[in-house]
Design a protein around this motif. Structure first.
Motif, PDB file in Angstrom:
ATOM      1  N   ALA A 416       0.816  -1.219   0.000  1.00 56.71           N
ATOM      2  CA  ALA A 416       0.000   0.000   0.000  1.00 56.71           C
ATOM      3  C   ALA A 416       0.848   1.267   0.000  1.00 56.71           C
ATOM      4  O   ALA A 416       0.557   2.222  -0.732  1.00 56.71           O
ATOM      5  N   ALA A 417       1.901   1.294   0.812  1.00 58.67           N
ATOM      6  CA  ALA A 417       2.710   2.512   0.914  1.00 58.67           C
ATOM      7  C   ALA A 417       3.416   2.788  -0.420  1.00 58.67           C
ATOM      8  O   ALA A 417       3.465   3.932  -0.889  1.00 58.67           O
ATOM      9  N   THR A 418       3.942   1.732  -1.036  1.00 57.46           N
ATOM     10  CA  THR A 418       4.615   1.917  -2.319  1.00 57.46           C
ATOM     11  C   THR A 418       3.631   2.428  -3.373  1.00 57.46           C
ATOM     12  O   THR A 418       3.922   3.366  -4.116  1.00 57.46           O
ATOM     13  N   LEU A 419       2.454   1.819  -3.424  1.00 56.75           N
ATOM     14  CA  LEU A 419       1.481   2.223  -4.442  1.00 56.75           C
ATOM     15  C   LEU A 419       0.955   3.632  -4.194  1.00 56.75           C
ATOM     16  O   LEU A 419       0.671   4.381  -5.126  1.00 56.75           O
ATOM     17  N   ASP A 420       0.874   4.007  -2.947  1.00 55.95           N
ATOM     18  CA  ASP A 420       0.522   5.378  -2.592  1.00 55.95           C
ATOM     19  C   ASP A 420       1.519   6.359  -3.188  1.00 55.95           C
ATOM     20  O   ASP A 420       1.162   7.417  -3.711  1.00 55.95           O
ATOM     21  N   TYR A 421       2.780   5.996  -3.047  1.00 56.04           N
ATOM     22  CA  TYR A 421       3.829   6.870  -3.561  1.00 56.04           C
ATOM     23  C   TYR A 421       3.816   6.908  -5.085  1.00 56.04           C
ATOM     24  O   TYR A 421       4.043   7.960  -5.690  1.00 56.04           O
ATOM     25  N   VAL A 422       3.503   5.786  -5.695  1.00 55.79           N
ATOM     26  CA  VAL A 422       3.360   5.772  -7.153  1.00 55.79           C
ATOM     27  C   VAL A 422       2.237   6.724  -7.574  1.00 55.79           C
ATOM     28  O   VAL A 422       2.392   7.540  -8.495  1.00 55.79           O
ATOM     29  N   MET A 423       1.093   6.642  -6.886  1.00 55.30           N
ATOM     30  CA  MET A 423      -0.030   7.530  -7.224  1.00 55.30           C
ATOM     31  C   MET A 423       0.345   8.993  -7.058  1.00 55.30           C
ATOM     32  O   MET A 423       0.037   9.832  -7.896  1.00 55.30           O
ATOM     33  N   ARG A 424       1.016   9.291  -5.964  1.00 57.54           N
ATOM     34  CA  ARG A 424       1.455  10.664  -5.699  1.00 57.54           C
ATOM     35  C   ARG A 424       2.379  11.138  -6.842  1.00 57.54           C
ATOM     36  O   ARG A 424       2.264  12.246  -7.335  1.00 57.54           O
ATOM     37  N   SER A 425       3.259  10.230  -7.272  1.00 54.44           N
ATOM     38  CA  SER A 425       4.196  10.575  -8.345  1.00 54.44           C
ATOM     39  C   SER A 425       3.467  10.771  -9.671  1.00 54.44           C
ATOM     40  O   SER A 425       3.773  11.690 -10.427  1.00 54.44           O
ATOM     41  N   LEU A 426       2.494   9.901  -9.934  1.00 52.62           N
ATOM     42  CA  LEU A 426       1.725  10.047 -11.175  1.00 52.62           C
ATOM     43  C   LEU A 426       0.944  11.356 -11.172  1.00 52.62           C
ATOM     44  O   LEU A 426       0.767  11.989 -12.207  1.00 52.62           O
ATOM     45  N   GLN A 427       0.483  11.754  -9.981  1.00 53.74           N
ATOM     46  CA  GLN A 427      -0.286  12.993  -9.922  1.00 53.74           C
ATOM     47  C   GLN A 427       0.596  14.231 -10.093  1.00 53.74           C
ATOM     48  O   GLN A 427       0.093  15.333 -10.282  1.00 53.74           O
ATOM     49  N   ILE A 428       1.897  14.051 -10.054  1.00 58.10           N
ATOM     50  CA  ILE A 428       2.812  15.152 -10.367  1.00 58.10           C
ATOM     51  C   ILE A 428       3.352  15.018 -11.788  1.00 58.10           C
ATOM     52  O   ILE A 428       3.358  15.970 -12.557  1.00 58.10           O
ATOM     53  N   LEU A 429       3.801  13.794 -12.131  1.00 60.99           N
ATOM     54  CA  LEU A 429       4.570  13.603 -13.364  1.00 60.99           C
ATOM     55  C   LEU A 429       3.825  12.876 -14.477  1.00 60.99           C
ATOM     56  O   LEU A 429       4.280  12.860 -15.621  1.00 60.99           O
ATOM     57  N   GLY A 430       2.718  12.243 -14.165  1.00 60.42           N
ATOM     58  CA  GLY A 430       2.067  11.354 -15.135  1.00 60.42           C
ATOM     59  C   GLY A 430       1.652  12.063 -16.416  1.00 60.42           C
ATOM     60  O   GLY A 430       1.276  13.247 -16.404  1.00 60.42           O
ATOM     61  N   ARG A 431       1.695  11.317 -17.518  1.00 62.31           N
ATOM     62  CA  ARG A 431       1.377  11.910 -18.813  1.00 62.31           C
ATOM     63  C   ARG A 431      -0.099  12.289 -18.934  1.00 62.31           C
ATOM     64  O   ARG A 431      -0.456  13.204 -19.663  1.00 62.31           O
ATOM     65  N   ASP A 432      -0.961  11.588 -18.194  1.00 63.04           N
ATOM     66  CA  ASP A 432      -2.386  11.910 -18.278  1.00 63.04           C
ATOM     67  C   ASP A 432      -2.721  13.312 -17.768  1.00 63.04           C
ATOM     68  O   ASP A 432      -3.749  13.868 -18.153  1.00 63.04           O
TER      69      ASP A 432
END
Ligand code: ISL
Length: 578
Positions: A416-432
């Motif tokens: 959960a903690a890792t995926l949380d950080y992935v989401m946080r990163s996508l919300q900054i850097l993600g192409r979408d």
């Protein structure tokens, strides 16, 4: 050739067709939708419209997987619609450039269908096929250990013909073999001359430094065995025949049309190497997008593992790419957004409701004061921002982000903690973040589509506050500010577009102060990258405040004491001396 080619002073606006404007109620943007907004772009001050891929495609990578260069993706329209669009732009003195995606095609392109049909098909060699390697225990292994941009390896096994083919991106995007002259000639004809003959004025050239793969296919060194990043690009980017290919492309095609090119140049931090591509006398590319600025904050071990950064990094990168053309015949670009990046306000400034407009205008001052050809991405002119933090992965559509998330989920057993950080990163850097539908007005679905079920991708929660209709008639809006800055840039092109750049206090972590000089004019720009007041020094005397994002140009200088200036939160100022 004139001393200043037509494209240097131009302001370019990038359109992402899926998300710009839907004209027929199917939830997807289209070419008639773009045509309906040309006057809007003209009014903003745009000179060149760049259209991201609108070619026929199965859309595995939003059209960067092309199945027919000479056809348009039917939901977007027809070749005739494109001809109408080109004419509509030319009638208004605007130019049109298209995306040139020629490192790879779709696996549905008929060239690849033929190539994979048998080992002795005449087009077999148009793509990169290799026999397997075998481990000591006899297990079949791909020719190299390279990892693709979209997770997984770069080699896809083809059982019927018993070989692997290379794909740097998705497995549905096989890499073309540029070593084969017939392949190159077919690319020039189909992807380039076909559209140049229809009046297109140039190209944004996708992944322009990956065509020459080199002769040896070597394993990439492994930095982190458990996870992802590896410098395989050492072996496939900027390969030995790259410059030869680009010279040939010019000789055979581009020079006959006076076409402009802007190449995408990832993995190339060395200014000397970049100059090899953009030196005017060498006739390769007009200019490139160098990646330092948009790579800020990406993880070291994996892209979507956001790394906090400090302002001197950002300033150093801006200065480096402002200054690298000095004393050369090269040219540079000014950009901080595109369809592969998070929105600049969310990434580099603040999208908090109280600071969003100030941030948008502050960044507009910076961008319009930079030397090089200026590129604006759709929605940047109204201050669009990243996806809300509350959106789950199921709202994301981009193959890179979605594959990344699921591969990390699998590797970490859904930690959960890792995926949380992935989401946080996508919300900054993600192409979408850049691919949300354009926000035209406050009506349903942001006025992007009439479709009852809404757009192909969710519209931003804050579209009622951030939209075109609200801003166009308002002289205080972000849109009006961009228009005014574009006008100012045109009026003072000798210093703003062509001037020499000088940075001050480059280690200061709160503010960015720089000067530009050219044509007998001096400009000083002061930017506050924090939500607190900051003190800065005016580096030169005798300058007059011309623009400020607080709108009080008359009053702002009253508090000045000698050379000291106090900048309010996210304040930006532009001073000038003529
Ligand atoms: O995505 C990257 C790293 O994760 C970049 O280095 C990448 O090489 C670069 O952004 C290439 O992008 C272009 O080509 C891609 C496409 O998906 C992008 O949208 C396009 O801009 C493949 O055609």
């Amino acid at each position: 050739t004139p001393i200043t080619p037509w494209w240097k002073d131009a302001v370019v606006y990038q359109i992402y067709p899926a998300s710009f404007k839907d004209s027929n109620g199917d939830g997807l943007g289209d070419i008639p939708g773009i045509i309906s907004k040309i006057d809007y772009l003209k009014d903003l001050g745009i000179d060149i419209v760049w259209i991201s891929p609108m070619f026929d495609s199965p859309q595995v990578d939003m059209g960067y997987d092309i199945s027919d260069y000479e056809a348009v993706y039917p939901p977007y329209g027809t070749v005739e619609d494109m001809e109408t669009l080109i004419r509509a732009c030319h009638e208004r003195d605007m130019k049109v450039i298209l995306d040139l995606v020629i490192n790879h095609t779709s696996d549905q392109h008929r060239w690849f269908q033929e190539s994979r049909s048998s080992r002795d098909n005449p087009k077999r060699d148009w793509y990169i096929w290799k026999p397997p390697r075998y481990a000591e225990d006899g297990t079949r292994m791909p020719p190299t250990n390279w990892r693709s941009y979209f997770s997984g390896g770069t080699w896809e096994w083809d059982e019927p013909t018993g070989e692997y083919y290379l794909h740097l991106f998705a497995k549905e995007q096989p890499d073309l073999n540029w070593e084969n002259e017939d392949t190159r000639n077919a690319i020039y004809d189909s992807a380039m001359r076909f559209w140049l003959d229809k009046g297109v004025d140039g190209f944004r050239v996708d992944t322009v430094n990956m065509y020459s793969k080199g002769v040896e296919f070597l394993d990439a060194p492994i930095i982190d065995p458990e996870f992802y990043e590896q410098p395989a690009w050492l072996y496939y980017a900027n390969g030995p025949r790259m410059h030869e290919f680009l010279r040939e492309m010019n000789d055979k095609v581009l020079k006959h049309y006076d076409a402009v090119t802007v190449g995408e140049l990832p993995h190339t931090p060395d200014p000397k190497k970049v100059l090899d591509y953009v030196g005017a006398s060498d006739k390769q590319l007009s200019m490139v997008f160098q990646f330092d600025i948009v790579d800020i904050g990406q993880g070291v071990a994996r892209k979507y593992q956001f790394q906090p950064w400090k302002l001197p990094l950002f300033k150093g990168i801006v200065a480096k790419w402002q200054q690298f053309i000095e004393g050369t015949d090269g040219w540079t670009t000014a950009f901080c957004e595109n369809h592969d990046q998070g929105r600049s306000i969310s990434r580099f400034a603040s999208d908090a409701p109280e600071y969003r407009v100030l941030s948008a205008k502050m960044l507009a001052i910076m961008m319009t004061a930079l030397t090089g050809t200026l590129f604006i991405y759709q929605g940047q002119e109204i201050g669009m921002i990243n996806v809300p933090r509350t959106w789950p992965i199921s709202e994301f559509r981009d193959i890179e982000s979605v594959n990344f998330y699921h591969s990390i989920a699998a590797q970490t057993n859904n930690d959960a903690a890792t995926l949380d950080y992935v989401m946080r990163s996508l919300q900054i850097l993600g192409r979408d973040n850049a691919r949300l539908p354009m926000q035209w007005d406050a009506s349903a679905h942001a006025g992007f589509t009439d479709r009852e079920a809404g757009a192909w991708m969710r519209v931003h929660d804050r579209y009622g506050e951030i939209n075109v209709a609200r801003q166009v008639g308002d002289p205080e809006s972000t849109w009006s500010f961009w228009r005014e800055m574009i006008r100012l840039r045109r009026e003072h092109g000798e210093v703003l577009v062509h001037g020499a750049f000088e940075g001050f206090e480059m280690e200061n972590e709160e503010t960015f102060v720089f000067a530009k000089r050219g044509g007998g004019k001096t400009v000083v720009v002061m930017l506050n990258f924090t939500g607190e007041e900051q003190r800065v020094e005016m580096p030169y005397e005798g300058l007059e405040l011309r623009v400020g994002n607080y709108g009080d140009v008359e009053g702002a200088e009253k508090s000045a004491v000698g050379r000291a200036r106090v900048l309010r939160p996210w304040e930006g100022r532009l001073y000038m001396m003529m």
